[in-house]
Design a protein around this motif. Structure first.
Motif: not given
Length: 398
Positions: A354-368
């Motif tokens: 859920k965190d991953w999908d939200f961040l991709r949808a909002c256009g965040c650049d990178m994640a860890q």
């Protein structure tokens, strides 16, 4: 385990006591008034390991009770129980933590057996961790010896591009391979280093190892960038700039491939020297990342005054953001500020899909975060990469 229940509703007390009994906890004492509960806690023969406290009560409400509870020196665990809205509950929880109470979390009314079981599971884990931490207190002489003997080791947590899932780099996280206690977490020794003037030696040790590893990755064709944490205390000495530049020169790593994450666990002692160093580092094309924005001393004025080019959104505003309106508002505002300033955004603490999908949808650049990978020794990254390449296609296609 001895448990105290405090709620002005007898039905709630009875139900909670029955649920605890179902889970094997029968040493339970119930109170309907906060003053009586405090008196029970004060008696020498009452040693409670866990307190459940309602927030909305007559005479003395839960917030006042928490204040008095902290004043008694209560060392057990606390659970807040309430039917109030989420923001009030979160504020009450933060207040209890500010009183230095061991807060396990919140139970919403009506309390479910599963919710209660989860809380009790946290209590067991927290008690075990507290016992380990209490037994293992490290002094400056022991840490100084550990640094001198090469006992500090680096772990690496991958950072991935959200749009493609491609690995773009990693964050370097130090651990202490203690000869007696095994692997020691940084929160148990970084503060010691800062308090006793060891943070420069520690940082240089971490930086040299990190750059040598980055060079090996580059030689193997993995053209990643690497983030290394620095303390505000590192920036009190004007020669820190030369130390970083010399370490880069010796390693053969280009300055553009190094990111320094500024961790503001402490305030700037010398703002002029700090700004001097940070500005020169950026002129050298070394990236600066504002770590854990929204916590500690991080602020909008730091974004104004320091030439950051990367913005890390703290895990406290990331995990669970898709289902929490307050977190979403804070995340959106932080992300918007970074975008307006032309900065790359990194979301920390990505724990689930859920965190991953939200961040991709909002256009965040990178994640860890643990959903992607836990911190690991460099030797384990090859095996993780093979597994990740299989996963990322599915995550990006979803």
């Amino acid at each position: 385990m001895k448990i105290l229940l405090l709620d002005d509703e007898i039905f709630v007390l009875t139900l909670l006591a029955q649920q605890l009994a179902t889970l094997g906890h029968v040493d339970v004492i119930c109170y309907q008034r906060a003053a009586e509960a405090l008196a029970g806690l004060a008696r020498d023969d009452s040693r409670f390991d866990l307190v459940f406290c309602d927030l909305q009560m007559p005479e003395m409400d839960g917030v006042e009770f928490v204040r008095h509870l902290a004043a008694t020196g209560y060392a057990g665990h606390l659970v807040l129980v309430s039917g109030e809205d989420e923001r009030i509950l979160r504020t009450a929880e933060n207040l209890a933590r500010a009183h230095r109470l061991n807060v396990l979390g919140i139970l919403h009314k009506p309390v479910t057996l599963e919710g209660l079981r989860n809380i009790l599971g946290q209590q067991r884990g927290s008690a075990a961790s507290a016992a380990v931490a209490a037994e293992r207190r490290y002094g400056p002489d022991e840490l100084r010896r550990g640094i001198a003997h090469g006992e500090l080791v680096n772990f690496y947590q991958p950072k991935v591009e959200l749009a493609s899932g491609a690995v773009v780099g990693a964050e370097c996280l130090v651990r202490w391979q203690h000869p007696e206690h095994g692997l020691v977490r940084p929160d148990l020794f970084i503060g010691v280093a800062e308090e006793h003037g060891l943070i420069d030696d520690l940082t240089q040790c971490v930086l040299r190892q990190a750059l040598a590893q980055l060079r090996r990755w580059h030689d193997a064709g993995r053209l990643w960038r690497l983030a290394v944490n620095i303390s505000m205390d590192n920036l009190n000495h004007i020669d820190f700039y030369d130390q970083v530049v010399n370490a880069l020169r010796l390693s053969g790593v280009a300055p553009v491939d190094l990111i320094l994450e500024v961790t503001e666990s402490r305030l700037m002692h010398d703002p002029v020297a700090s700004l001097d160093i940070l500005t020169r580092l950026r002129l050298k094309r070394i990236s600066l990342s504002m770590d854990d924005f929204g916590t500690g001393h991080s602020s909008l004025s730091q974004l104004r005054d320091i030439p950051f080019d990367e913005f890390k959104i703290d895990r406290g505003f990331v995990h669970g953001v898709s289902g929490d309106d307050t977190l979403r508002a804070i995340f959106d505002a932080s992300h918007h500020v970074a975008r307006q300033l032309g900065m790359k955004t990194v979301a920390e603490g990505v724990e689930d899909c859920k965190d991953w999908d939200f961040l991709r949808a909002c256009g965040c650049d990178m994640a860890q975060g643990y959903f992607i990978a836990r911190p690991m020794p460099a030797a384990e990254l090859c095996g993780w990469l093979t597994h990740w390449e299989k996963r990322r296609g599915e995550l990006v296609a979803a």
